[in-house]
Design a protein around this motif. Structure first.
Motif, short mmCIF file in Angstrom:
data_model
loop_
_atom_site.label_atom_id
_atom_site.label_comp_id
_atom_site.label_asym_id
_atom_site.label_seq_id
_atom_site.Cartn_x
_atom_site.Cartn_y
_atom_site.Cartn_z
N THR A 101 44.58 46.06 49.22
CA THR A 101 44.29 45.92 47.79
C THR A 101 45.51 46.21 46.91
O THR A 101 45.70 45.56 45.88
CB THR A 101 43.14 46.88 47.40
OG1 THR A 101 42.06 46.67 48.32
CG2 THR A 101 42.67 46.64 45.98
N PHE A 104 51.54 44.78 45.28
CA PHE A 104 52.82 44.91 45.97
C PHE A 104 53.93 45.20 44.97
O PHE A 104 53.99 44.61 43.90
CB PHE A 104 53.07 43.59 46.70
CG PHE A 104 54.43 43.44 47.25
CD1 PHE A 104 55.30 42.50 46.73
CD2 PHE A 104 54.85 44.24 48.30
CE1 PHE A 104 56.57 42.36 47.25
CE2 PHE A 104 56.11 44.09 48.82
CZ PHE A 104 56.98 43.16 48.30
N ASN A 123 48.92 43.39 48.41
CA ASN A 123 48.45 42.58 47.27
C ASN A 123 47.70 41.35 47.77
O ASN A 123 47.84 40.26 47.24
CB ASN A 123 49.62 42.17 46.38
CG ASN A 123 49.16 41.73 45.00
OD1 ASN A 123 48.03 42.01 44.59
ND2 ASN A 123 50.02 41.03 44.29
N TYR A 125 44.57 40.43 47.76
CA TYR A 125 43.58 39.76 46.91
C TYR A 125 44.21 38.74 45.96
O TYR A 125 43.50 37.93 45.38
CB TYR A 125 42.78 40.78 46.10
CG TYR A 125 41.68 41.46 46.89
CD1 TYR A 125 40.61 40.71 47.41
CD2 TYR A 125 41.71 42.83 47.14
CE1 TYR A 125 39.61 41.31 48.14
CE2 TYR A 125 40.70 43.44 47.87
CZ TYR A 125 39.66 42.69 48.37
OH TYR A 125 38.67 43.28 49.11
N ALA A 126 45.51 38.80 45.76
CA ALA A 126 46.15 37.78 44.94
C ALA A 126 45.82 36.39 45.48
O ALA A 126 45.61 35.45 44.71
CB ALA A 126 47.67 38.00 44.93
N GLU A 134 34.68 42.26 45.55
CA GLU A 134 35.86 41.98 44.73
C GLU A 134 35.77 40.54 44.21
O GLU A 134 35.98 39.59 44.97
CB GLU A 134 37.14 42.19 45.55
CG GLU A 134 38.42 41.84 44.82
CD GLU A 134 38.60 42.59 43.51
OE1 GLU A 134 38.83 43.80 43.56
OE2 GLU A 134 38.49 41.95 42.44
N VAL A 135 35.44 40.41 42.93
CA VAL A 135 35.24 39.08 42.35
C VAL A 135 36.57 38.39 42.05
O VAL A 135 36.73 37.19 42.24
CB VAL A 135 34.41 39.19 41.04
CG1 VAL A 135 34.27 37.82 40.39
CG2 VAL A 135 33.04 39.76 41.34
N ALA A 136 37.55 39.20 41.62
CA ALA A 136 38.83 38.63 41.17
C ALA A 136 39.77 38.39 42.35
O ALA A 136 40.82 38.99 42.45
CB ALA A 136 39.47 39.55 40.13
N ALA A 137 39.36 37.50 43.24
CA ALA A 137 40.20 37.18 44.40
C ALA A 137 40.78 35.78 44.22
O ALA A 137 40.10 34.88 43.73
CB ALA A 137 39.37 37.22 45.67
N GLY A 138 42.02 35.62 44.61
CA GLY A 138 42.68 34.32 44.51
C GLY A 138 42.23 33.38 45.63
O GLY A 138 41.44 33.76 46.50
N ASN A 139 42.74 32.15 45.58
CA ASN A 139 42.30 31.17 46.58
C ASN A 139 43.45 30.37 47.19
O ASN A 139 43.23 29.29 47.75
CB ASN A 139 41.26 30.22 45.96
CG ASN A 139 41.88 29.33 44.88
OD1 ASN A 139 43.05 29.48 44.53
ND2 ASN A 139 41.10 28.39 44.38
N ILE A 140 44.67 30.90 47.11
CA ILE A 140 45.78 30.19 47.76
C ILE A 140 45.63 30.30 49.28
O ILE A 140 45.86 29.35 50.02
CB ILE A 140 47.16 30.75 47.30
CG1 ILE A 140 47.35 30.45 45.81
CG2 ILE A 140 48.30 30.13 48.12
CD1 ILE A 140 48.64 31.00 45.24
#
Lengths: 207, 272
Positions: A101, A104, A123, A125-126, A134-140
């Protein structure tokens, strides 16, 4: 007729040469612009703009390494992997959750650098979803929710997961994911903790 | 607005986003509520300050910037920003608005580049007001509001800048192995909830971004320019400080404006 053919062949050859030369020229100019594009001096860490072989190849081929080069590429990356001294590739999931979490650090420069001794996190979840809370998760990156449930908590899964995090390019040439272990972002022990966070049945990732 | 209300808005907007699209969380509704009102853009105050700075006699030579040529002739600001970066004969290089501003402030007003670039951006951690460079840039840019992105690509050096900018966009480096393309070469990607434009193809994504800068960044409580955006992306990639107005940053901007051609400027922007 013969002359015509030769002329066409010559023109084609010339055309090809000219295109390649232009690409090489641009690549050389890119390096010139980069070399003068950053501030110099203390705290700037200009060594960071120097590419290693992996970064060079991924730049040249825009992340699509030709198939005949892929085997050698992945073998080179595999050779970089180091394992924890304990030999344990899966550590403490609760500590892993924290490392996964943590934002970085390691930013440099004189305008807004991070503290050089700040503990670095992944980092993750970026780019990745993991704990469904954790709702604010990235999708790369791919979603990791239910990772252990889907793949099991087996030695094979653990080894693959450790190696993927240590050097993502081992399994996918020019992956978007940083080579977190190889580049010294995370220690082998930190990576083992993240592995536990992903595979342990008690981790919220698998609840 | 109190902090509590803002927190409430964020929470309800997030919840609304989640309720309507469980697969794709987004904060668009929150953003629209928070900074959809153009007349409430704090950048308007910075533009006023930029105009004063522009018209005031300043520097060792005690002259204003009113004779500065941003590409359409000395003193012509209307539409000039929309046609940058471009090649300038007097400096024999391609320049964006900000590197051109440095040229005018040194040549016309007599400042030195060293003093001008000592601090290019307001430090948001210290809650500073915008620097003179930022205020001047947003004033100049705002004179192209409503116009289309239309940077020229005729001169060989303009074509070179666009090509080289594309090369820089794809170059991987640093401890995270990142290139600009790592985050900006696919559709519908996000870092956490922040949407990322796909700038590797011409079209709406890149038009939307390039037409909205300079922008008032709410999280910085300051106006940010394209040069700041370039520095910020490099900083996030854990690279050294990008040199303000360098050929590298100008080439990236030239590439992005070529990709975003025909987008319509809505200036000043307002964003996270």
């Amino acid at each position: 007729m013969k002359i015509k053919l030769i002329t066409v062949a010559l023109l084609t050859a010339l055309g090809t040469t000219v295109t390649v030369a232009a690409d090489n020229d641009i690549a050389a100019l890119v390096e010139q612009y980069i070399a003068s594009g950053f501030k110099q001096g203390e705290k700037q860490h200009t060594e960071r703009i120097v590419q290693d072989e992996t970064q060079k190849q991924c730049t040249t081929y825009r992340n699509k390494i030709p198939s005949e080069m892929q085997k050698a590429f992945m073998e080179r990356e595999r050779a970089t992997i180091k394992y924890p001294e304990s030999g344990k590739l899966s550590g403490n999931w609760e500590q892993g959750q924290k490392t996964f979490t943590d934002g970085f650090a390691w930013r440099v420069g004189t305008i807004m650098p991070d503290k050089p001794d700040a503990v670095r996190g992944g980092n993750c979840y970026a780019c990745h979803a993991a704990d469904p809370k954790e709702v604010a998760a990235g999708n790369i990156g791919s979603t990791l929710t239910g990772y252990g449930k889907l793949r099991g908590n087996t030695p094979e899964t653990i080894k693959y997961t450790y190696e993927k995090i240590y050097n993502s390019n081992t399994y996918m040439p020019c992956s978007s994911m940083p080579r977190l272990g190889h580049n010294g972002v995370l220690t082998p022990e930190q990576i083992a903790d993240i592995v536990a966070f992903l595979v342990d049945p008690e981790s919220p990732v698998n609840k | 607005m109190s902090r509590l209300t803002i927190a409430g808005l964020v929470t309800s907007a997030l919840l609304a986003g989640v309720a309507f699209a469980a697969e794709e969380p987004n904060a668009d509704a929150y953003r629209e509520m928070t900074y959809g009102d153009r007349d409430a853009n704090p950048a308007l105050l910075v533009i006023d300050r930029g105009e004063e700075l522009f018209k005031e006699k300043r520097g060792p030579k005690n002259v204003s910037l009113e004779q500065c040529d941003f590409g359409l002739g000395a003193g012509v600001l209307k539409g000039a920003y929309a046609q940058l970066p471009r090649y300038f004969k007097d400096t024999d290089r391609v320049q964006d608005a900000e590197s051109r501003l440095l040229t005018c402030m040194t040549e016309l007003q007599g400042f030195t580049v060293e003093e001008l670039t000592k601090q290019t951006f307001a430090n948001d951690k210290r809650n500073e007001d915008n620097t003179d460079l930022e205020a001047l840039t947003v004033y100049i840019a705002a004179q192209s509001d409503g116009m289309k992105i239309n940077a020229p690509a005729e001169h060989p050096k303009e074509q070179e800048a666009i090509k080289v900018g594309e090369g820089i966009f794809w170059r991987r480096q640093g401890p995270l192995d990142f290139a600009c393309a790592t985050c900006h070469a696919d559709d519908k990607k996000r870092i956490r909830l922040q949407n990322l434009g796909n700038f590797s193809k011409a079209g709406v994504d890149v038009q939307k971004t390039m037409s909205a800068w300079p922008t008032y960044r709410v999280s910085h409580a300051a106006v940010r320019t394209m040069q700041h955006r370039m520095w910020d992306c490099m900083w996030q990639m854990r690279l050294p400080d990008a040199q303000y107005g360098s050929p590298m940053t100008v080439a990236l901007i030239a590439y992005l404006n070529a990709q975003g051609k025909d987008g319509t400027y809505a200036l000043p922007g307002m964003s996270r």
